[in-house]
Write a protein that holds these residues in place. Structure first.
Motif, PDB file in Angstrom:
ATOM      1  N   TYR A  33      40.288  38.400  29.479  1.00 31.09           N
ATOM      2  CA  TYR A  33      41.251  39.260  30.171  1.00 31.09           C
ATOM      3  C   TYR A  33      40.564  40.179  31.161  1.00 31.09           C
ATOM      4  CZ  TYR A  33      44.130  37.886  26.203  1.00 31.09           C
ATOM      5  OH  TYR A  33      44.822  37.167  25.266  1.00 31.09           O
ATOM      6  N   HIS A  34      41.291  40.515  32.208  1.00 26.64           N
ATOM      7  CA  HIS A  34      40.811  41.522  33.157  1.00 26.64           C
ATOM      8  C   HIS A  34      41.972  42.475  33.438  1.00 26.64           C
ATOM      9  CE1 HIS A  34      38.435  43.143  36.529  1.00 26.64           C
ATOM     10  NE2 HIS A  34      39.595  43.234  37.165  1.00 26.64           N
ATOM     11  N   GLY A  35      41.754  43.745  33.181  1.00 27.76           N
ATOM     12  CA  GLY A  35      42.785  44.740  33.476  1.00 27.76           C
ATOM     13  C   GLY A  35      42.515  45.332  34.840  1.00 27.76           C
ATOM     14  N   THR A  36      43.556  45.408  35.656  1.00 24.75           N
ATOM     15  CA  THR A  36      43.384  45.986  36.990  1.00 24.75           C
ATOM     16  C   THR A  36      44.655  46.736  37.384  1.00 24.75           C
ATOM     17  OG1 THR A  36      42.632  45.493  39.249  1.00 24.75           O
ATOM     18  CG2 THR A  36      44.161  43.906  38.239  1.00 24.75           C
ATOM     19  N   ALA A  37      44.686  47.245  38.610  1.00 18.59           N
ATOM     20  CA  ALA A  37      45.866  47.994  39.060  1.00 18.59           C
ATOM     21  C   ALA A  37      46.707  47.116  39.981  1.00 18.59           C
ATOM     22  CB  ALA A  37      45.438  49.250  39.792  1.00 18.59           C
ATOM     23  N   GLU A  38      47.995  47.350  39.938  1.00 10.94           N
ATOM     24  CA  GLU A  38      48.925  46.522  40.697  1.00 10.94           C
ATOM     25  C   GLU A  38      48.583  46.477  42.184  1.00 10.94           C
ATOM     26  OE1 GLU A  38      53.352  45.863  39.492  1.00 10.94           O
ATOM     27  OE2 GLU A  38      53.205  47.578  40.848  1.00 10.94           O
ATOM     28  N   ARG A  39      48.106  47.613  42.716  1.00 14.52           N
ATOM     29  CA  ARG A  39      47.857  47.658  44.164  1.00 14.52           C
ATOM     30  C   ARG A  39      46.704  46.739  44.606  1.00 14.52           C
ATOM     31  NH1 ARG A  39      45.244  51.981  42.173  1.00 14.52           N
ATOM     32  NH2 ARG A  39      43.221  52.556  43.037  1.00 14.52           N
ATOM     33  N   PHE A  40      45.872  46.296  43.655  1.00 18.14           N
ATOM     34  CA  PHE A  40      44.771  45.395  44.036  1.00 18.14           C
ATOM     35  C   PHE A  40      45.180  43.913  44.031  1.00 18.14           C
ATOM     36  CE2 PHE A  40      41.802  48.661  41.819  1.00 18.14           C
ATOM     37  CZ  PHE A  40      41.748  49.438  42.972  1.00 18.14           C
ATOM     38  N   LEU A  41      46.412  43.643  43.528  1.00 19.46           N
ATOM     39  CA  LEU A  41      46.767  42.237  43.270  1.00 19.46           C
ATOM     40  C   LEU A  41      46.771  41.357  44.513  1.00 19.46           C
ATOM     41  CD1 LEU A  41      49.550  42.184  40.543  1.00 19.46           C
ATOM     42  CD2 LEU A  41      47.097  41.733  40.332  1.00 19.46           C
ATOM     43  N   GLU A  42      47.324  41.902  45.593  1.00 20.24           N
ATOM     44  CA  GLU A  42      47.430  41.084  46.795  1.00 20.24           C
ATOM     45  C   GLU A  42      46.040  40.603  47.215  1.00 20.24           C
ATOM     46  OE1 GLU A  42      49.865  42.868  49.859  1.00 20.24           O
ATOM     47  OE2 GLU A  42      48.975  41.464  51.320  1.00 20.24           O
ATOM     48  N   SER A  43      45.111  41.537  47.213  1.00 18.33           N
ATOM     49  CA  SER A  43      43.744  41.187  47.592  1.00 18.33           C
ATOM     50  C   SER A  43      43.110  40.243  46.567  1.00 18.33           C
ATOM     51  CB  SER A  43      42.957  42.492  47.741  1.00 18.33           C
ATOM     52  OG  SER A  43      41.599  42.245  47.784  1.00 18.33           O
ATOM     53  N   ILE A  44      43.337  40.521  45.282  1.00 21.08           N
ATOM     54  CA  ILE A  44      42.750  39.684  44.226  1.00 21.08           C
ATOM     55  C   ILE A  44      43.272  38.253  44.318  1.00 21.08           C
ATOM     56  CG2 ILE A  44      42.719  39.274  41.718  1.00 21.08           C
ATOM     57  CD1 ILE A  44      42.491  42.344  41.357  1.00 21.08           C
ATOM     58  N   PHE A  45      44.587  38.113  44.613  1.00 14.29           N
ATOM     59  CA  PHE A  45      45.131  36.750  44.686  1.00 14.29           C
ATOM     60  C   PHE A  45      44.848  36.100  46.053  1.00 14.29           C
ATOM     61  CE2 PHE A  45      47.184  37.805  40.686  1.00 14.29           C
ATOM     62  CZ  PHE A  45      47.007  36.611  40.003  1.00 14.29           C
ATOM     63  N   THR A  46      44.136  36.787  46.902  1.00 13.25           N
ATOM     64  CA  THR A  46      43.660  36.176  48.153  1.00 13.25           C
ATOM     65  C   THR A  46      42.214  35.711  47.996  1.00 13.25           C
ATOM     66  OG1 THR A  46      45.030  37.749  49.361  1.00 13.25           O
ATOM     67  CG2 THR A  46      43.422  36.530  50.642  1.00 13.25           C
ATOM     68  N   THR A  47      41.368  36.604  47.466  1.00 15.95           N
ATOM     69  CA  THR A  47      39.926  36.264  47.416  1.00 15.95           C
ATOM     70  C   THR A  47      39.433  35.968  46.002  1.00 15.95           C
ATOM     71  OG1 THR A  47      39.315  38.566  47.073  1.00 15.95           O
ATOM     72  CG2 THR A  47      39.454  37.822  49.344  1.00 15.95           C
ATOM     73  N   GLY A  48      40.275  36.154  44.998  1.00 17.43           N
ATOM     74  CA  GLY A  48      39.811  36.055  43.610  1.00 17.43           C
ATOM     75  C   GLY A  48      39.231  37.397  43.188  1.00 17.43           C
ATOM     76  N   LEU A  49      38.796  37.480  41.914  1.00 17.75           N
ATOM     77  CA  LEU A  49      38.136  38.704  41.445  1.00 17.75           C
ATOM     78  C   LEU A  49      36.717  38.686  41.957  1.00 17.75           C
ATOM     79  CD1 LEU A  49      39.173  38.965  37.672  1.00 17.75           C
ATOM     80  CD2 LEU A  49      39.787  40.563  39.505  1.00 17.75           C
ATOM     81  N   THR A  50      36.328  39.740  42.619  1.00 17.51           N
ATOM     82  CA  THR A  50      34.953  39.833  43.120  1.00 17.51           C
ATOM     83  C   THR A  50      34.311  41.091  42.539  1.00 17.51           C
ATOM     84  OG1 THR A  50      35.795  40.889  45.116  1.00 17.51           O
ATOM     85  CG2 THR A  50      35.402  38.523  45.221  1.00 17.51           C
ATOM     86  N   LYS A  51      32.986  41.152  42.590  1.00 17.95           N
ATOM     87  CA  LYS A  51      32.305  42.162  41.773  1.00 17.95           C
ATOM     88  C   LYS A  51      32.310  43.573  42.345  1.00 17.95           C
ATOM     89  CE  LYS A  51      28.087  39.989  43.297  1.00 17.95           C
ATOM     90  NZ  LYS A  51      26.906  39.253  42.909  1.00 17.95           N
ATOM     91  N   GLN A  52      32.822  43.750  43.535  1.00 16.89           N
ATOM     92  CA  GLN A  52      32.873  45.085  44.151  1.00 16.89           C
ATOM     93  C   GLN A  52      31.492  45.726  44.142  1.00 16.89           C
ATOM     94  OE1 GLN A  52      36.119  45.794  45.381  1.00 16.89           O
ATOM     95  NE2 GLN A  52      36.414  43.717  44.662  1.00 16.89           N
ATOM     96  N   ARG A  53      31.376  46.937  43.596  1.00 20.64           N
ATOM     97  CA  ARG A  53      30.068  47.604  43.667  1.00 20.64           C
ATOM     98  C   ARG A  53      29.169  47.303  42.483  1.00 20.64           C
ATOM     99  NH1 ARG A  53      32.207  53.107  45.493  1.00 20.64           N
ATOM    100  NH2 ARG A  53      31.543  53.651  43.404  1.00 20.64           N
TER     101      ARG A  53
END
Ligand code: HQG
Length: 182
Positions: free
Chosen positions: A100-120
């Motif tokens: 599982y990965h918990g995240t915030a709704e506002r990141f979803l559009e980006s996440i479903f475009t590029t996948g989960l990426t490691k950020q910093r």
């Protein structure tokens, strides 16, 4: 040490051992370790004195076991979550079939475009427990839980690691392995 002081000190240690050892004029070795004596000395010099016993309490009671002593007890490091470069020598491991990965709704559009990426950080962080993913995601805003098809990822050649404190790590999670939990 009361609970509030433990949490405050633990957060400061996360800063020092994961992100900015320079705030107390300290240096970590390439594997992220620092000698306990040096750490305590530098903390005292920086005006944040801590005894060995207090440090042991923090390591033991930390809710996510964020820090670990070396086997001989002379060195300490953060078990994961670094932004500075460290080689933690993680060994690849077979993950549970789903993570599982918990995240915030506002990141979803980006996440479903590029996948989960490691950020910093050095990896994408995943958990085997729904409760942990919920906690992690809630830090960022309106919680959304994503299911990661770790089995299919592994079959496709993606590598997974598990940190000493049980956080699952991988380079990225491409979109096709992600599903928003209903
Ligand atoms: C999001 C804590 C937009 C990702 C926790 C997350 C964990 C994207 C945020 C550990 C994205 C990064 C890590 C994309 C990912 N577009 N947003 N393509 N890909 N994101 O804090 O996983 O308390 O770096 O969903 O317990 O929240 O520090 O990662 O929301 O184990 O010990 O970008 O940190 O541990 O945020 O948390 P973070 P995380 P500690």
């Amino acid at each position: 040490m009361n609970q509030k002081h433990i949490i405050k000190t633990s957060k400061f240690l996360s800063l020092v051992l994961r992100h900015k050892p320079q705030v107390i004029d300290a240096q970590l070795d390439p594997q992220g370790w620092i000698a306990v004596d040096t750490l305590l000395e530098k903390l005292a010099q920086a005006g944040r004195p801590l005894s060995r016993a207090e440090l042991e309490t923090i390591v033991r009671e930390n809710n996510k076991k964020r820090f670990a002593f070396s086997e001989d007890g002379r060195r300490i490091r953060a078990s994961q979550g670094h932004s500075i470069s460290v080689e933690l020598a993680y060994v690849p491991q077979e993950p549970p079939a789903m993570l599982y990965h918990g995240t915030a709704e506002r990141f979803l559009e980006s996440i479903f475009t590029t996948g989960l990426t490691k950020q910093r950080r050095h990896h994408v962080h995943l958990s085997a427990e729904l409760a942990t993913a919920s906690q992690v995601g809630s830090r960022h805003g309106k919680l959304v839980i994503l299911e990661v098809d770790s089995q299919a990822m592994q079959e496709a050649g993606h590598t997974f690691y598990c940190s000493e404190n049980g956080v699952w790590l991988t380079e990225e999670v491409p979109v096709q392995y992600l599903k928003r939990q209903a």
